[in-house]
Scaffold this motif. Sequence first.
Motif, PDB file in Angstrom:
ATOM      1  N   LYS A   1       0.854  -1.186   0.000  1.00 14.19           N
ATOM      2  CA  LYS A   1       0.000   0.000   0.000  1.00 14.19           C
ATOM      3  C   LYS A   1       0.889   1.235   0.000  1.00 14.19           C
ATOM      4  CE  LYS A   1      -4.127  -1.783   2.129  1.00 14.19           C
ATOM      5  NZ  LYS A   1      -5.070  -1.653   3.225  1.00 14.19           N
ATOM      6  N   PRO A   2       0.767   2.064  -0.980  1.00 14.68           N
ATOM      7  CA  PRO A   2       1.645   3.222  -1.043  1.00 14.68           C
ATOM      8  C   PRO A   2       1.437   4.163   0.130  1.00 14.68           C
ATOM      9  CG  PRO A   2      -0.081   3.376  -2.681  1.00 14.68           C
ATOM     10  CD  PRO A   2      -0.195   2.021  -2.077  1.00 14.68           C
ATOM     11  N   ASP A   3       2.515   4.701   0.546  1.00 16.06           N
ATOM     12  CA  ASP A   3       2.463   5.676   1.617  1.00 16.06           C
ATOM     13  C   ASP A   3       1.928   6.978   1.035  1.00 16.06           C
ATOM     14  OD1 ASP A   3       4.922   7.020   3.937  1.00 16.06           O
ATOM     15  OD2 ASP A   3       2.780   7.373   3.676  1.00 16.06           O
ATOM     16  N   LYS A   4       0.716   7.370   1.451  1.00 15.48           N
ATOM     17  CA  LYS A   4       0.063   8.517   0.821  1.00 15.48           C
ATOM     18  C   LYS A   4       0.753   9.820   1.152  1.00 15.48           C
ATOM     19  CE  LYS A   4      -4.349   6.456   0.012  1.00 15.48           C
ATOM     20  NZ  LYS A   4      -5.776   6.589   0.022  1.00 15.48           N
ATOM     21  N   SER A   5       1.576   9.776   2.153  1.00 17.23           N
ATOM     22  CA  SER A   5       2.290  11.011   2.457  1.00 17.23           C
ATOM     23  C   SER A   5       3.345  11.286   1.389  1.00 17.23           C
ATOM     24  CB  SER A   5       2.961  10.899   3.824  1.00 17.23           C
ATOM     25  OG  SER A   5       3.919   9.869   3.796  1.00 17.23           O
ATOM     26  N   GLN A   6       3.680  10.239   0.608  1.00 15.33           N
ATOM     27  CA  GLN A   6       4.678  10.445  -0.429  1.00 15.33           C
ATOM     28  C   GLN A   6       3.990  10.529  -1.783  1.00 15.33           C
ATOM     29  OE1 GLN A   6       8.196   8.190  -0.168  1.00 15.33           O
ATOM     30  NE2 GLN A   6       7.826   7.636   1.958  1.00 15.33           N
ATOM     31  N   GLN A   7       4.802  10.858  -2.749  1.00 12.50           N
ATOM     32  CA  GLN A   7       4.277  11.033  -4.100  1.00 12.50           C
ATOM     33  C   GLN A   7       3.856   9.683  -4.675  1.00 12.50           C
ATOM     34  OE1 GLN A   7       7.180  12.500  -6.752  1.00 12.50           O
ATOM     35  NE2 GLN A   7       5.702  13.321  -8.195  1.00 12.50           N
ATOM     36  N   PRO A   8       2.717   9.626  -5.339  1.00 13.73           N
ATOM     37  CA  PRO A   8       2.319   8.342  -5.936  1.00 13.73           C
ATOM     38  C   PRO A   8       3.300   7.928  -7.024  1.00 13.73           C
ATOM     39  CG  PRO A   8       0.747  10.094  -6.476  1.00 13.73           C
ATOM     40  CD  PRO A   8       1.726  10.680  -5.540  1.00 13.73           C
ATOM     41  N   ALA A   9       3.578   6.639  -7.038  1.00 10.47           N
ATOM     42  CA  ALA A   9       4.537   6.120  -8.021  1.00 10.47           C
ATOM     43  C   ALA A   9       4.253   4.642  -8.266  1.00 10.47           C
ATOM     44  CB  ALA A   9       5.965   6.303  -7.508  1.00 10.47           C
ATOM     45  N   PHE A  10       4.729   4.174  -9.367  1.00  7.77           N
ATOM     46  CA  PHE A  10       4.659   2.725  -9.627  1.00  7.77           C
ATOM     47  C   PHE A  10       5.990   2.274 -10.215  1.00  7.77           C
ATOM     48  CE2 PHE A  10       3.246   4.672 -13.529  1.00  7.77           C
ATOM     49  CZ  PHE A  10       3.781   3.889 -14.534  1.00  7.77           C
ATOM     50  N   THR A  11       6.306   1.024  -9.941  1.00  8.05           N
ATOM     51  CA  THR A  11       7.593   0.467 -10.369  1.00  8.05           C
ATOM     52  C   THR A  11       7.355  -0.657 -11.360  1.00  8.05           C
ATOM     53  OG1 THR A  11       8.585   1.006  -8.252  1.00  8.05           O
ATOM     54  CG2 THR A  11       9.711  -0.658  -9.568  1.00  8.05           C
ATOM     55  N   VAL A  12       8.035  -0.571 -12.458  1.00  4.65           N
ATOM     56  CA  VAL A  12       7.958  -1.626 -13.477  1.00  4.65           C
ATOM     57  C   VAL A  12       9.255  -2.421 -13.418  1.00  4.65           C
ATOM     58  CG1 VAL A  12       7.733  -2.142 -15.928  1.00  4.65           C
ATOM     59  CG2 VAL A  12       6.513  -0.195 -14.949  1.00  4.65           C
ATOM     60  N   SER A  13       9.146  -3.722 -13.232  1.00  6.89           N
ATOM     61  CA  SER A  13      10.329  -4.605 -13.262  1.00  6.89           C
ATOM     62  C   SER A  13      10.384  -5.250 -14.638  1.00  6.89           C
ATOM     63  CB  SER A  13      10.217  -5.694 -12.208  1.00  6.89           C
ATOM     64  OG  SER A  13       9.892  -5.124 -10.969  1.00  6.89           O
ATOM     65  N   TYR A  14      11.564  -5.302 -15.163  1.00  6.98           N
ATOM     66  CA  TYR A  14      11.704  -5.887 -16.497  1.00  6.98           C
ATOM     67  C   TYR A  14      13.044  -6.589 -16.623  1.00  6.98           C
ATOM     68  CZ  TYR A  14      14.428  -1.659 -17.393  1.00  6.98           C
ATOM     69  OH  TYR A  14      15.348  -0.654 -17.313  1.00  6.98           O
ATOM     70  N   VAL A  15      13.170  -7.327 -17.711  1.00  2.00           N
ATOM     71  CA  VAL A  15      14.386  -8.104 -17.945  1.00  2.00           C
ATOM     72  C   VAL A  15      15.471  -7.184 -18.452  1.00  2.00           C
ATOM     73  CG1 VAL A  15      15.427  -9.903 -19.378  1.00  2.00           C
ATOM     74  CG2 VAL A  15      13.143 -10.236 -18.432  1.00  2.00           C
ATOM     75  N   GLY A  16      16.566  -7.155 -17.733  1.00  2.00           N
ATOM     76  CA  GLY A  16      17.732  -6.406 -18.196  1.00  2.00           C
ATOM     77  C   GLY A  16      18.814  -7.377 -18.618  1.00  2.00           C
ATOM     78  N   ARG A  17      19.550  -7.010 -19.640  1.00  2.00           N
ATOM     79  CA  ARG A  17      20.594  -7.907 -20.152  1.00  2.00           C
ATOM     80  C   ARG A  17      21.942  -7.588 -19.519  1.00  2.00           C
ATOM     81  NH1 ARG A  17      16.349  -8.767 -22.767  1.00  2.00           N
ATOM     82  NH2 ARG A  17      16.329 -10.132 -24.580  1.00  2.00           N
TER      83      ARG A  17
END
Length: 629
Positions: A144-160
């Motif tokens: 659950k995002p901490d609402k006191s901070q800026q909303p954000a989302f993280t995308v995980s992906y395959v790195g070579r």
Amino acid sequence: MSEGKNVDALFLLYVPHNRVASPRPHRDDATTHIRFRAARGDAHNRRLRYAAPRPGLGSGTPRCGRMERPPRLLSSPLWLHGRRCDVCVSGAALTWTAATGRTRIPGRAAGSHCVPVCEIVGVQEAAGRSQKSEPGRWPRVLQKPDKSQQPAFTVSYVGRGRQHRWRCSEVTFHCADWSTCHQWVQTIQEQLSLLTNRPKRLLVYVNPFGGKQRGRQIYEQKVAPVFSRAAISADVIVTERANHARDHLKTEAELKEYDGVVCVGGDGMFSEIVHGLISRTQLDSGVDQDSPEETLVPCSLRIGIIPAGSTDCICYATVGANDPVTSALHIVVGDCQPLDVCSVHHDDALLRYSLSLLGYGFYGDVLTDSEKKRWMGPARYDFSGLKTFLTHHQYEGTVSYLPATGSVGSPRDRMKCRSGTKGRVAGGEGEVCGHKCCEHELRLSPQPQGPVPVRPPLRRDHRPHPRPQVLAPGLPAAPAASHQQGRPVRPPFRGGAPRAALPLRAPAPRRGLGAGPARRREGAVRPDLPGPPGLRLRCAAQHLELRRRDAAAHLHTSAGSLQDHPAVREGHRGAAGLPGPRRPLRGVDQPPPPGSFSLVARRRPARTGTASPALVRFSASFLAKDGRR
Ligand SMILES: Nc1ncnc2c1ncn2[C@@H]1O[C@H](COP(=O)(O)OP(=O)(O)OP(=O)(O)O)[C@@H](O)[C@H]1O
């Protein structure tokens, strides 16, 4: 496989539907990269258009190349590392572009970045602070995002990374409000859910005993976080004894509940899984595994391999690296690589299935000995290998081989085995070749009569040791060699292709060979020797070398051994001058005169290329009439 020493084995090529992580070419090799992916399915071709590496780019986020732009699903300005960038997601890729040309994303080339959707591991709403990913350590992600901070989302992906290694990279986008953030996460997750080749539920077997006994830690620290980020649920079984995984798969496991089976261990553990899975599939389908005549049913489950053993050969062969994170990412994105499987039968009973290596003689002894020295760790193979080598064992056997006739096949091509024999798997998922005792049979048998002879100790006079007699019927008859103006016509050299035999006359003995008893005997041509004249020795190995050792002729190539080749023994024997030790001999252009012998001999490609691993090594000895060599 030490028990293979005394078996009369039939080998069936079997293409199961098991899919394991596939190897990836190194990104430096752009040509291989493209060719490899172009040979794959639509999803991979699509990935190619987006992710084809540019020379010199190094390992970073794949850049968008030429691409057919699919319709955008969502596009908005977001913030990355405090800088504004335009982010867009379509059915094919997630792209982000720095808003100003001068903006550089740390660690990345400036400009547009593109991650194919099929290489996105997962997306999660995150706290609005940058988190660094490290292999083996998973960043703390708040559910659950901490609402006191800026909303954000993280995308995980395959790195070579280097040497075919993958790592789980991630990028965190900051949004202006929570509804935008939710919308982005939802849209990306919807696209991920459309990827049907990804596993959702896995059955994991962990071998805590293999390799350096770190299987459990490897799974918990490196693999489980990747699975959890990809929303894969896993049922984990830590094995308690040898063959625990095999027996569980064979009898108890509810395979219908899973999309795949993962083994955390080495080659032995993988072998357990393969045996359990194939056996279970055959049992469920009512197929008798013991019968070499039966066509096997392909497995419907994929097998993932997490390396945690000593050598991890199968992981290297399929993934291209023995890195647990790389393997986990291949599993997550649903990569697959069908594999051919050999079944080995003896006396109408199944002995083993085999995928990467089928050892006989030396290999079997090395493995048997190395098992007793597990305390040495991976170095036990070196130790046992050297020890077994120094014991100078000889291994008797007869090998009939499969001559390769067509082009190089692939387990994915759903074609029949290259030997061209019969067999088809029900359901059309793969092909089975039911090689029978025929010309195209690969067969390994011990000496038919009596025990395997033991080589006597070396004698000081270097006279040849008596060799066992092996008569193995069923070798294909040699085709008659074509002649041109009295000279044999040699077929053009084609690497890997079977060769017809051509007559070859042994050269005159070299000068200055010495006057040892063995050499004197070899130099004498004996016209009264038994056997049909004009012997044609036929063999599939194209790189043969004729040399003298202990006053016997040895034909040898790159792998395996065959002593007293029946075609030689049944043929016209002689003891005309043999070439010197390790001296390659080319075919000569005259049919052999009575009293001499004919052999196929090809020069070993010393610098030009490597010999095919399918080649068979022949070691032939020639008996004089009185039994001397
Ligand atoms: N809990 C266990 N206790 C003892 N042996 C086990 C256990 N689980 C599995 N085994 C057996 O251990 C053997 C060796 O395991 P594994 O192949 O994973 O490691 P390795 O031999 O060190 O690696 P490699 O085969 O790559 O050299 C397997 O044949 C397997 O049957």
